[in-house]
Scaffold this motif. Structure first.
Motif, mmCIF file in Angstrom:
data_model
loop_
_atom_site.group_PDB
_atom_site.id
_atom_site.type_symbol
_atom_site.label_atom_id
_atom_site.label_comp_id
_atom_site.label_asym_id
_atom_site.label_seq_id
_atom_site.Cartn_x
_atom_site.Cartn_y
_atom_site.Cartn_z
ATOM 1 N N ARG A 124 0.846 -1.200 0.000
ATOM 2 C CA ARG A 124 0.000 0.000 0.000
ATOM 3 C C ARG A 124 0.877 1.242 0.000
ATOM 4 N NH1 ARG A 124 -2.053 -3.326 3.812
ATOM 5 N NH2 ARG A 124 -1.222 -2.067 5.512
ATOM 6 N N PRO A 125 1.547 1.532 -1.128
ATOM 7 C CA PRO A 125 2.451 2.696 -1.163
ATOM 8 C C PRO A 125 1.676 4.003 -1.019
ATOM 9 C CG PRO A 125 2.178 1.779 -3.368
ATOM 10 C CD PRO A 125 1.519 0.818 -2.419
ATOM 11 N N THR A 126 2.227 4.925 -0.229
ATOM 12 C CA THR A 126 1.545 6.199 0.022
ATOM 13 C C THR A 126 2.452 7.420 -0.114
ATOM 14 O OG1 THR A 126 2.002 6.042 2.400
ATOM 15 C CG2 THR A 126 -0.095 5.128 1.622
ATOM 16 N N LYS A 127 3.759 7.218 -0.222
ATOM 17 C CA LYS A 127 4.689 8.344 -0.250
ATOM 18 C C LYS A 127 4.759 8.945 -1.657
ATOM 19 C CE LYS A 127 8.248 10.951 1.011
ATOM 20 N NZ LYS A 127 8.111 12.054 1.983
ATOM 21 N N PRO A 128 4.268 10.193 -1.838
ATOM 22 C CA PRO A 128 4.341 10.791 -3.172
ATOM 23 C C PRO A 128 5.760 11.234 -3.520
ATOM 24 C CG PRO A 128 3.377 12.344 -1.610
ATOM 25 C CD PRO A 128 3.589 11.068 -0.866
ATOM 26 N N VAL A 129 6.177 10.994 -4.740
ATOM 27 C CA VAL A 129 7.487 11.429 -5.215
ATOM 28 C C VAL A 129 7.334 12.021 -6.611
ATOM 29 C CG1 VAL A 129 8.786 9.735 -3.853
ATOM 30 C CG2 VAL A 129 8.051 9.144 -6.158
ATOM 31 N N GLY A 130 8.254 12.924 -6.935
ATOM 32 C CA GLY A 130 8.271 13.479 -8.283
ATOM 33 C C GLY A 130 7.152 14.480 -8.530
ATOM 34 N N ARG A 131 6.928 14.760 -9.811
ATOM 35 C CA ARG A 131 5.987 15.796 -10.208
ATOM 36 C C ARG A 131 4.660 15.186 -10.669
ATOM 37 N NH1 ARG A 131 7.942 17.625 -16.269
ATOM 38 N NH2 ARG A 131 8.198 15.526 -17.100
ATOM 39 N N TYR A 132 3.671 16.050 -10.866
ATOM 40 C CA TYR A 132 2.381 15.635 -11.414
ATOM 41 C C TYR A 132 2.498 15.521 -12.937
ATOM 42 C CZ TYR A 132 0.348 16.823 -6.874
ATOM 43 O OH TYR A 132 0.052 16.870 -5.535
ATOM 44 N N LEU A 133 1.800 14.526 -13.483
ATOM 45 C CA LEU A 133 1.808 14.309 -14.927
ATOM 46 C C LEU A 133 0.383 14.124 -15.442
ATOM 47 C CD1 LEU A 133 4.742 11.773 -15.497
ATOM 48 C CD2 LEU A 133 4.750 14.238 -15.918
ATOM 49 N N PRO A 134 0.146 14.444 -16.720
ATOM 50 C CA PRO A 134 -1.147 14.105 -17.318
ATOM 51 C C PRO A 134 -1.296 12.594 -17.434
ATOM 52 C CG PRO A 134 0.354 14.996 -18.974
ATOM 53 C CD PRO A 134 1.018 15.186 -17.651
ATOM 54 N N ALA A 135 -2.521 12.140 -17.564
ATOM 55 C CA ALA A 135 -2.820 10.706 -17.523
ATOM 56 C C ALA A 135 -2.048 9.909 -18.564
ATOM 57 C CB ALA A 135 -4.320 10.494 -17.703
ATOM 58 N N ASP A 136 -1.935 10.428 -19.796
ATOM 59 C CA ASP A 136 -1.275 9.641 -20.833
ATOM 60 C C ASP A 136 0.206 9.423 -20.532
ATOM 61 O OD1 ASP A 136 -0.841 12.379 -21.196
ATOM 62 O OD2 ASP A 136 -0.549 12.165 -23.361
ATOM 63 N N GLU A 137 0.874 10.441 -19.959
ATOM 64 C CA GLU A 137 2.287 10.276 -19.617
ATOM 65 C C GLU A 137 2.448 9.343 -18.427
ATOM 66 O OE1 GLU A 137 4.585 13.883 -19.393
ATOM 67 O OE2 GLU A 137 3.294 14.893 -20.845
ATOM 68 N N ALA A 138 1.531 9.433 -17.461
ATOM 69 C CA ALA A 138 1.588 8.533 -16.310
ATOM 70 C C ALA A 138 1.402 7.084 -16.746
ATOM 71 C CB ALA A 138 0.534 8.919 -15.283
ATOM 72 N N GLN A 139 0.537 6.856 -17.741
ATOM 73 C CA GLN A 139 0.278 5.498 -18.192
ATOM 74 C C GLN A 139 1.531 4.846 -18.772
ATOM 75 O OE1 GLN A 139 -2.376 3.584 -17.720
ATOM 76 N NE2 GLN A 139 -3.286 5.271 -16.539
ATOM 77 N N THR A 140 2.388 5.643 -19.404
ATOM 78 C CA THR A 140 3.644 5.103 -19.927
ATOM 79 C C THR A 140 4.494 4.534 -18.805
ATOM 80 O OG1 THR A 140 3.634 6.696 -21.749
ATOM 81 C CG2 THR A 140 5.753 5.667 -21.204
ATOM 82 N N LEU A 141 4.517 5.237 -17.670
ATOM 83 C CA LEU A 141 5.315 4.801 -16.527
ATOM 84 C C LEU A 141 4.632 3.666 -15.773
ATOM 85 C CD1 LEU A 141 6.282 8.410 -15.643
ATOM 86 C CD2 LEU A 141 7.926 6.648 -16.269
ATOM 87 N N ILE A 142 3.305 3.675 -15.739
ATOM 88 C CA ILE A 142 2.576 2.559 -15.136
ATOM 89 C C ILE A 142 2.891 1.272 -15.895
ATOM 90 C CG2 ILE A 142 0.258 1.605 -14.773
ATOM 91 C CD1 ILE A 142 -0.659 4.515 -14.203
ATOM 92 N N ALA A 143 3.050 1.394 -17.216
ATOM 93 C CA ALA A 143 3.384 0.222 -18.024
ATOM 94 C C ALA A 143 4.754 -0.344 -17.682
ATOM 95 C CB ALA A 143 3.328 0.589 -19.514
ATOM 96 N N HIS A 144 5.605 0.505 -17.073
ATOM 97 C CA HIS A 144 6.917 0.048 -16.618
ATOM 98 C C HIS A 144 6.857 -0.509 -15.200
ATOM 99 C CE1 HIS A 144 9.583 1.193 -19.929
ATOM 100 N NE2 HIS A 144 8.908 2.329 -20.057
ATOM 101 N N GLY A 145 5.655 -0.619 -14.620
ATOM 102 C CA GLY A 145 5.505 -1.215 -13.296
ATOM 103 C C GLY A 145 5.395 -0.244 -12.146
ATOM 104 N N GLN A 146 5.355 1.065 -12.421
ATOM 105 C CA GLN A 146 5.253 2.045 -11.348
ATOM 106 C C GLN A 146 3.800 2.216 -10.900
ATOM 107 O OE1 GLN A 146 7.174 5.706 -12.511
ATOM 108 N NE2 GLN A 146 9.122 4.699 -12.962
ATOM 109 N N THR A 147 3.607 2.721 -9.676
ATOM 110 C CA THR A 147 2.271 2.986 -9.136
ATOM 111 C C THR A 147 2.009 4.481 -9.169
ATOM 112 O OG1 THR A 147 2.419 1.067 -7.660
ATOM 113 C CG2 THR A 147 0.756 2.725 -7.134
ATOM 114 N N TRP A 148 0.949 4.872 -9.855
ATOM 115 C CA TRP A 148 0.561 6.281 -9.958
ATOM 116 C C TRP A 148 -0.895 6.426 -9.529
ATOM 117 C CZ3 TRP A 148 3.328 10.597 -12.178
ATOM 118 C CH2 TRP A 148 4.653 10.287 -12.486
ATOM 119 N N GLU A 149 -1.223 7.580 -8.947
ATOM 120 C CA GLU A 149 -2.582 7.859 -8.489
ATOM 121 C C GLU A 149 -3.130 9.098 -9.167
ATOM 122 O OE1 GLU A 149 -2.441 8.292 -4.271
ATOM 123 O OE2 GLU A 149 -2.447 6.127 -3.890
ATOM 124 N N ASP A 150 -4.397 9.063 -9.472
ATOM 125 C CA ASP A 150 -5.094 10.219 -10.024
ATOM 126 C C ASP A 150 -5.360 11.204 -8.896
ATOM 127 O OD1 ASP A 150 -6.674 12.067 -11.288
ATOM 128 O OD2 ASP A 150 -8.158 10.615 -12.030
#
Length: 311
Positions: A124-150
């Motif tokens: 249950r990761p909760t620590k925010p890191v880095g900057r905010y991104l639009p959904a399409d850019e976040a999805q690229t990183l989610i595809a690499h296994g990262q956890t992103w929240e809207d």
């Protein structure tokens, strides 16, 4: 005495928070002059430091290049920033110590911190890191296994685990260098988080360790007699932002715990520093100090800062 100084982010960046190479070198140069005063006073000094802005810069590079090369994992980012910040600290400390007439020299150690592979933060990761991104850019990183929240209007943000530090694995090396008379830079960013596998091997993990809590574990391991948490204010303050605000001078650890329980210290700023100071005092029986970088020498003499003592 043996002193561990935990340098806050303000010691690594310009006053406006910028982390350009020139700004970082200038800030570290200023920090090194203050550290040199402790060395010339006869103290054994070990330094640890934050790395948030530096890791943030690496994450931006990851994001921009994600469609071309795989992102570098977060533990690698921690290792890279330990190396870079250690390098500029070594140069700055060499200059400051020479100017102060000291023949003692610094060393920097890439340092691993053990965390529990079953820490709940990993599920249950909760620590925010880095900057905010639009959904399409976040999805690229989610595809690499990262956890992103809207996060609504601001966009998507990455979240990671922030596990409890259990052991600084390279502390024996740090202690040996201290015993040999070196000033040691170690455990930057709370340490590179690693877990121990069932077969006994170690593996780096995507996580962020609180720098001040990591400093406590290192301080205990190297036999520090004082933990100094250097920040951008001279004292911890009760009633911050109110007409009743008052700086804390010397305070017992029990009273400080009570004040923390009453909500006087914000979780995103002074709270972790107060928690770290309390943990060190409770575990070691020695004192801890929270103060500004400019007042660390005075604070060690009992003339500045919030000095946390055993009850």
């Amino acid at each position: 005495m043996r002193v561990l100084v935990a340098l806050g982010g303000n010691a690594m960046t310009a006053a406006d928070g910028s982390a350009t190479p020139a700004a970082q070198i200038a800030a570290v140069t200023t920090a090194a002059r203050h550290i040199a005063t402790l060395v010339t006073a006869g103290h054994d000094v070990v330094l640890t430091h934050g790395n948030g802005p530096q890791v943030g810069n690496l994450l931006v590079k990851n994001e921009i290049a994600a469609s071309v090369v795989p992102p570098v994992p977060l533990d690698w980012c921690g290792a890279q920033t330990q190396g870079t910040i250690g390098f500029i600290l070594l140069n700055a400390l060499d200059r400051a110590l020479t100017a102060a007439g000291s023949d003692r020299r610094p060393a920097a150690i890439v340092t691993r911190t053990l965390v529990d592979r079953d820490d709940p933060g990993f599920t249950r990761p909760t620590k925010p890191v880095g900057r905010y991104l639009p959904a399409d850019e976040a999805q690229t990183l989610i595809a690499h296994g990262q956890t992103w929240e809207d996060r609504g209007e601001r966009g998507w943000r990455r979240v990671v685990a922030s596990p409890e530090p259990l052991e600084v694995l390279d502390a024996p090396v740090v202690r040996a260098l201290l015993d040999a008379g070196m000033i040691v830079v170690a455990n930057g960013g709370g340490g590179i988080p690693v877990v121990r596998e069932p077969d006994g091997s170690l593996r780096g993990v995507e996580a962020v360790i609180d720098k001040d809590l990591g400093a406590v574990v290192l301080a205990e391991a190297v036999g520090a007699e004082t933990l100094v948490i250097a920040t951008d204010v001279e004292n911890a303050v009760v009633g911050w932002g109110t007409a009743q605000a008052r700086p804390l001078g010397e305070v017992g650890v029990g009273e400080l715990r009570e004040l923390a329980g009453q909500g006087h210290f914000a979780s995103g700023s002074m709270g972790p520093k107060v928690e770290a100071a309390c943990r060190f005092v409770e575990a070691s029986g020695h004192r801890s100090v929270i103060t500004s970088l400019e007042r660390i020498a005075d604070a060690l003499d009992g003339n500045a800062g919030t000095v946390v003592r055993p009850d």
